[in-house]
Motif scaffolding. Structure first.
Motif, PDB file in Angstrom:
ATOM      1  N   ASP A 300       0.803  -1.224   0.000  1.00 46.04           N
ATOM      2  CA  ASP A 300       0.000   0.000   0.000  1.00 46.04           C
ATOM      3  C   ASP A 300       0.837   1.276   0.000  1.00 46.04           C
ATOM      4  O   ASP A 300       0.288   2.376  -0.069  1.00 46.04           O
ATOM      5  CB  ASP A 300      -0.937   0.012   1.217  1.00 46.04           C
ATOM      6  CG  ASP A 300      -1.910  -1.152   1.197  1.00 46.04           C
ATOM      7  OD1 ASP A 300      -2.436  -1.452   0.100  1.00 46.04           O
ATOM      8  OD2 ASP A 300      -2.120  -1.775   2.248  1.00 46.04           O
ATOM      9  N   VAL A 301       2.167   1.136   0.062  1.00 43.87           N
ATOM     10  CA  VAL A 301       3.059   2.301   0.026  1.00 43.87           C
ATOM     11  C   VAL A 301       4.039   2.080  -1.122  1.00 43.87           C
ATOM     12  O   VAL A 301       4.943   1.247  -1.024  1.00 43.87           O
ATOM     13  CB  VAL A 301       3.817   2.481   1.358  1.00 43.87           C
ATOM     14  CG1 VAL A 301       4.702   3.721   1.303  1.00 43.87           C
ATOM     15  CG2 VAL A 301       2.831   2.568   2.523  1.00 43.87           C
ATOM     16  N   PHE A 302       3.842   2.820  -2.194  1.00 43.70           N
ATOM     17  CA  PHE A 302       4.612   2.548  -3.407  1.00 43.70           C
ATOM     18  C   PHE A 302       4.735   3.810  -4.248  1.00 43.70           C
ATOM     19  O   PHE A 302       3.990   4.787  -4.086  1.00 43.70           O
ATOM     20  CB  PHE A 302       3.927   1.447  -4.234  1.00 43.70           C
ATOM     21  CG  PHE A 302       2.527   1.773  -4.649  1.00 43.70           C
ATOM     22  CD1 PHE A 302       2.268   2.424  -5.848  1.00 43.70           C
ATOM     23  CD2 PHE A 302       1.458   1.454  -3.820  1.00 43.70           C
ATOM     24  CE1 PHE A 302       0.978   2.744  -6.226  1.00 43.70           C
ATOM     25  CE2 PHE A 302       0.155   1.767  -4.195  1.00 43.70           C
ATOM     26  CZ  PHE A 302      -0.085   2.415  -5.396  1.00 43.70           C
ATOM     27  N   ALA A 303       5.725   3.775  -5.157  1.00 42.20           N
ATOM     28  CA  ALA A 303       5.946   4.858  -6.118  1.00 42.20           C
ATOM     29  C   ALA A 303       6.134   4.224  -7.487  1.00 42.20           C
ATOM     30  O   ALA A 303       7.118   3.516  -7.710  1.00 42.20           O
ATOM     31  CB  ALA A 303       7.169   5.682  -5.737  1.00 42.20           C
ATOM     32  N   PRO A 304       5.204   4.433  -8.426  1.00 44.25           N
ATOM     33  CA  PRO A 304       5.358   3.850  -9.761  1.00 44.25           C
ATOM     34  C   PRO A 304       6.558   4.429 -10.498  1.00 44.25           C
ATOM     35  O   PRO A 304       6.991   5.562 -10.259  1.00 44.25           O
ATOM     36  CB  PRO A 304       4.055   4.231 -10.471  1.00 44.25           C
ATOM     37  CG  PRO A 304       3.087   4.531  -9.370  1.00 44.25           C
ATOM     38  CD  PRO A 304       3.922   5.130  -8.268  1.00 44.25           C
ATOM     39  N   ILE A 305       7.123   3.624 -11.407  1.00 45.75           N
ATOM     40  CA  ILE A 305       8.242   3.993 -12.255  1.00 45.75           C
ATOM     41  C   ILE A 305       7.791   3.822 -13.701  1.00 45.75           C
ATOM     42  O   ILE A 305       6.922   2.994 -13.985  1.00 45.75           O
ATOM     43  CB  ILE A 305       9.465   3.086 -11.999  1.00 45.75           C
ATOM     44  CG1 ILE A 305       9.733   2.920 -10.504  1.00 45.75           C
ATOM     45  CG2 ILE A 305      10.713   3.618 -12.693  1.00 45.75           C
ATOM     46  CD1 ILE A 305      10.674   1.767 -10.188  1.00 45.75           C
TER      47      ILE A 305
END
Length: 368
Positions: A300-305
């Motif tokens: 639930d804690v993410f950063a798309p690339i």
């Protein structure tokens, strides 16, 4: 000579040409450290684990050259963490056999032993561990290649789009930018997703599929810097293969989290008209994978690339020369680890026409 494209492969070609004493100008259309192509970010997997002997040999050469580049520049680029492959796909046995034949260090771990070593990862099948794998820092690698080329006399120009390459003869070519025209004996074109648009009908090319890939960094719940790079392969036709697009790759990325992604299944795009946004269904599948298989990461804690793949029909590269034009493309999402060795191949093609393995010929589809 002129090198067009200042990503990993073009920068490596400039370095290797400069090492040979060749006068080199490297032209890159975007600013330094841009995020428009396939060479940016903090991490890429390095591994010797291939089923093809040719790729194992190329990776060994690349490993030596990465260390030479580190010595030349003082940059830390390659971190050895080991690599772990698991899943129910029969390819893993083929991979282990190839590693044994090439005398690459590897051994099998039981799921329980692997989970004990890396409690942030979940395993249900035996794990093929290869201790010499690791990660490369992509941004630092490109910068180091360019720094090393400059130190040997190369000129590196960013924010310099090449608008056309004009062949004048077997040893004469003119490279047009927005502001000037440069003459050279050879041009090395390593422009990734823009290859077909720039080279057009001047070089025989395979069908190149350009996709926008969308891995993500997930926050680590436990320290992850010591995790191995990992691959999870699902048997073709299984429910898991359908749910997770055949399999995933991942690796810890210090300062960013745990990078997790699918391989080569992103939407087809025009590289000049990308939205850089994750495709919702694939992002949801990535989060479900983390929830199911990575207890050490937070789904639930993410950063798309966002990055591009330029993929050939057989996923082998194009490394070839036609007259004064040397072309490098189609790295199909697995080329970065080989970067300095590819640079050596491109320099050989440009200087004396030395050709690599026929598997990299741009005409191999026509011949078939």
């Amino acid at each position: 000579m002129v090198v067009v494209g200042g990503g990993a492969m073009g920068s490596a070609a400039a370095w290797q040409l400069a090492r040979r004493g060749v006068s080199v100008v490297l032209l890159e259309r975007f600013a330094a450290r841009h995020t428009n192509g396939a060479s940016h970010g903090a991490s890429r997997i390095f591994r010797l684990s291939y089923a093809e002997p040719g790729y194992i040999a190329l990776a060994r050469e690349a490993e030596r050259l990465w260390r030479e580049l580190e010595n030349d520049t003082g940059a830390h680029l390659l971190t050895v963490t080991g690599g772990a492959d698991h899943g129910d796909h029969p390819f893993l046995t083929e991979l282990a056999d190839a590693l044994a034949a090439a005398q690459v260090r590897h051994h099998w771990l039981s799921p329980r032993e692997a989970a004990r070593r890396w409690p942030g990862l979940r395993f249900e099948t035996p794990v093929l561990f290869h201790p010499d794998s690791g990660r490369l820092h992509a941004d630092r690698s490109v910068a180091a290649l360019q720094d090393a080329a400059r130190a040997l006399g190369a000129t590196v120009r960013h924010s310099t789009p090449v608008t056309a390459i004009e062949v004048l003869g077997d040893d004469r070519v003119r490279v047009h930018t927005d502001t000037e025209a440069l003459r050279a004996r050879r041009v090395v074109a390593a422009v990734g997703a823009w290859t077909a648009g720039l080279l057009g009908a001047q070089v025989p090319l395979p069908p190149l599929r350009v996709t926008q890939e969308q891995p993500a960094h997930f926050a680590a719940r436990i320290p992850a810097d010591g995790w191995p790079s990992f691959g999870h392969r699902f048997a073709a036709g299984s429910a898991a293969a359908a749910q997770f697009y055949g399999g995933i790759y991942g690796l810890a990325t210090p300062g960013e989290g745990v990078k997790v992604g699918f391989h080569g299944v992103g939407p087809v795009v025009d590289p000049d008209r990308r939205d850089f946004m994750p495709e919702p269904a694939q992002l949801a599948a990535l989060r479900n994978y983390v929830r199911r298989w990575l207890p050490g990461a937070d789904p639930d804690v993410f950063a798309p690339i966002s990055c591009t793949y330029t993929t050939t029909p057989d996923t082998d590269f194009v490394l070839d020369r036609h007259g004064p034009l040397v072309v490098a493309t189609g790295f199909s999402g697995h080329g970065f680890k080989f970067t300095p060795a590819v640079g050596r191949i491109l320099a050989g093609l440009a200087v004396d026409g030395t050709r690599p393995d026929q598997r990299f010929a741009s005409t191999r589809w026509a011949n078939a």
